[in-house]
Scaffold this active site. Structure first.
Site, PDB file in Angstrom:
ATOM      1  N   CYS A 198      10.783 -14.420   9.599  1.00  0.00           N
ATOM      2  CA  CYS A 198      11.509 -14.077   8.281  1.00  0.00           C
ATOM      3  C   CYS A 198      13.009 -14.684   8.293  1.00  0.00           C
ATOM      4  O   CYS A 198      13.489 -14.568   9.536  1.00  0.00           O
ATOM      5  CB  CYS A 198      11.453 -12.750   8.247  1.00  0.00           C
ATOM      6  SG  CYS A 198      12.504 -12.081   6.702  1.00  0.00           S
ATOM      7  N   CYS A 245      18.361  -9.039   8.223  1.00  0.00           N
ATOM      8  CA  CYS A 245      18.330  -7.565   8.257  1.00  0.00           C
ATOM      9  C   CYS A 245      18.564  -6.842   9.708  1.00  0.00           C
ATOM     10  O   CYS A 245      17.607  -7.198  10.443  1.00  0.00           O
ATOM     11  CB  CYS A 245      17.107  -7.117   7.394  1.00  0.00           C
ATOM     12  SG  CYS A 245      17.001  -7.661   5.869  1.00  0.00           S
ATOM     13  N   CYS A 253      15.802  -4.745  11.344  1.00  0.00           N
ATOM     14  CA  CYS A 253      14.026  -5.596  11.105  1.00  0.00           C
ATOM     15  C   CYS A 253      13.950  -6.323  12.392  1.00  0.00           C
ATOM     16  O   CYS A 253      14.801  -7.590  12.873  1.00  0.00           O
ATOM     17  CB  CYS A 253      14.029  -6.151  10.002  1.00  0.00           C
ATOM     18  SG  CYS A 253      12.142  -6.917   9.911  1.00  0.00           S
ATOM     19  N   CYS A 275      -1.282  -0.677   1.067  1.00  0.00           N
ATOM     20  CA  CYS A 275      -0.018  -1.180   0.968  1.00  0.00           C
ATOM     21  C   CYS A 275      -0.217  -2.659   1.466  1.00  0.00           C
ATOM     22  O   CYS A 275      -0.206  -2.696   3.056  1.00  0.00           O
ATOM     23  CB  CYS A 275       1.036  -0.385   1.500  1.00  0.00           C
ATOM     24  SG  CYS A 275       1.237   1.162   0.773  1.00  0.00           S
ATOM     25  N   CYS A 329      -0.491  -1.319  -3.414  1.00  0.00           N
ATOM     26  CA  CYS A 329       0.925  -1.640  -3.442  1.00  0.00           C
ATOM     27  C   CYS A 329       1.204  -3.033  -2.704  1.00  0.00           C
ATOM     28  O   CYS A 329       0.754  -3.161  -1.695  1.00  0.00           O
ATOM     29  CB  CYS A 329       1.614  -0.316  -2.826  1.00  0.00           C
ATOM     30  SG  CYS A 329       3.373  -0.568  -2.865  1.00  0.00           S
ATOM     31  N   CYS A 367       8.345   1.149  -6.774  1.00  0.00           N
ATOM     32  CA  CYS A 367       8.476   1.697  -5.147  1.00  0.00           C
ATOM     33  C   CYS A 367       9.807   1.165  -4.689  1.00  0.00           C
ATOM     34  O   CYS A 367       9.592  -0.138  -4.371  1.00  0.00           O
ATOM     35  CB  CYS A 367       6.873   1.448  -4.484  1.00  0.00           C
ATOM     36  SG  CYS A 367       7.250   2.376  -2.812  1.00  0.00           S
ATOM     37  N   ARG A 419       7.811   9.879  -0.168  1.00  0.00           N
ATOM     38  CA  ARG A 419       7.276   9.656   1.055  1.00  0.00           C
ATOM     39  C   ARG A 419       7.889   9.716   2.436  1.00  0.00           C
ATOM     40  O   ARG A 419       8.724   8.955   2.597  1.00  0.00           O
ATOM     41  CB  ARG A 419       6.103   8.171   0.795  1.00  0.00           C
ATOM     42  CG  ARG A 419       5.306   7.777   1.926  1.00  0.00           C
ATOM     43  CD  ARG A 419       4.207   6.923   1.459  1.00  0.00           C
ATOM     44  NE  ARG A 419       5.088   5.532   1.120  1.00  0.00           N
ATOM     45  CZ  ARG A 419       5.128   4.833   0.189  1.00  0.00           C
ATOM     46  NH1 ARG A 419       4.884   5.649  -0.857  1.00  0.00           N
ATOM     47  NH2 ARG A 419       5.814   3.677  -0.117  1.00  0.00           N
TER      48      ARG A 419
END
Length: 332
Positions: A64, A68, A71, A108, A140, A200, A270
């Site tokens: 990626c 972040c 992460c 998901c 999702c 979401c 959730r």
């Protein structure tokens, strides 16, 4: 504060104030049970004793370009994680079957990266068409920053929901990442909504934010009208910017979950990543505010053993919400 009274006012349509929201986070530990009692009144009003189960398929790991700080898959992380390119349609379908067989209603499909490629969207779309036909799961997708034509393609394929978390308050966002903006995240959720995909979006708590930041993110998600709100608690990973961060305790996590319920009363709340290491033995109590959990592993960290989750929900007297196809299979 009388939490039962506030809960009834929320049920009747009241939006809690910032002062009331902060008082939830500042509640004495001695009053946590009373706070949760009120939260459960709201949860029970909208959802009864039903619980939605969710399962993650990590469709692409690592590589990626984003920075972040939480992460393990980011460009700045040195965490020793498994890395692989986008998986095949067949592998996505195998995961869907596991979800169906375990009475998990929401599947998901998550991929690392700034946003999906044309091929990524095609693979997901082809897989989703078969998933809907064979298993009838709620699907999702969480593929990063989304373009309008991609949202349209995913909607046409049958994607029910798109996840793109705000993660933290707008004020705190630049401390967490600088490779994209807070507005980029909001815009992606709005694009999903524009094309009729259920939004979401949630938060990660414990990233050195203030209590005011927590209040801001709960209200931002209310304004965004997110249908499903994953509440993650930071599981600090060595090799990331936030490694060694340990600001949470189980009682505070319960207060956070209660805040999300009081602020977003009719929405799916959730309990998500980090619940095992932050709520610990108090995980069952979180279900009196939340009505949904992830079952199994997360992206690069392990979750609680699946049967433990099922036993926990059974002990609580809660009922797993099944899809029509799962309910039919259970009666055959």
């Amino acid at each position: 504060m009388n939490w039962k009274t506030l809960a009834q006012e929320v049920i009747e349509g009241k939006e809690i104030s910032n002062e009331e929201a902060l008082s939830i986070l500042n509640t004495s530990d001695d009053d946590v049970l009373a706070l949760l009692d009120g939260a459960y009144d709201i949860r029970r009003h909208y959802f009864g004793k039903k619980v939605k189960l969710n399962m993650i398929m990590n469709a692409k790991s690592g590589f990626c370009p984003e920075d972040c700080g939480y992460c393990s898959q980011s460009s700045k992380s040195t965490a020793p994680i498994e890395k692989y390119p986008f998986i095949s349609k067949e592998e996505i379908l195998e995961g869907a079957k596991r979800a169906f067989d375990n009475n998990i209603g929401t599947y998901c499909i998550v991929a690392s990266g700034r946003g999906p490629t044309r091929k990524d969207v095609r693979v997901v779309s082809e897989a989703v068409e078969e998933i809907k036909e064979k298993y009838g799961l709620t699907v999702c997708a969480c593929l990063g920053i989304l373009k309008e034509e991609q949202a349209e393609q995913l909607k046409t394929a049958g994607v029910d929901r798109y996840n793109h978390n705000l993660n933290t308050s707008e004020r705190h966002h630049d401390f967490i990442t600088t490779s994209h903006t807070y507005k980029d995240r909001v815009d992606t959720v709005e694009i999903a909504k524009k094309y009729g995909i259920s939004p979401c979006s949630g938060a990660i708590i414990g990233m050195k934010e203030t209590k005011e930041d927590v209040v801001d993110i709960t209200r931002a998600l209310r304004r965004l009208n997110a249908d499903s709100i994953p509440v993650n608690f930071l599981h600090a990973i060595d090799g990331t910017k936030l490694e060694g961060t340990n600001e949470l305790n189980p009682r505070y996590c319960l207060k956070v979950l209660a805040l999300f319920r009081y602020m977003n009363p009719s929405k799916e709340i959730r309990i998500s990543g980090g619940r095992e290491v932050n709520l610990r033995s108090l995980q069952p109590m979180g279900m009196y505010a939340a009505n949904s959990i992830f079952v199994g592993d997360y992206l690069t960290t392990d979750g609680q053993e699946r049967n433990s989750d099922f036993h926990m929900l059974e002990d609580l007297g809660f009922e797993i919400e099944l899809t029509e196809k799962q309910a039919l299979a259970a009666h055959l």
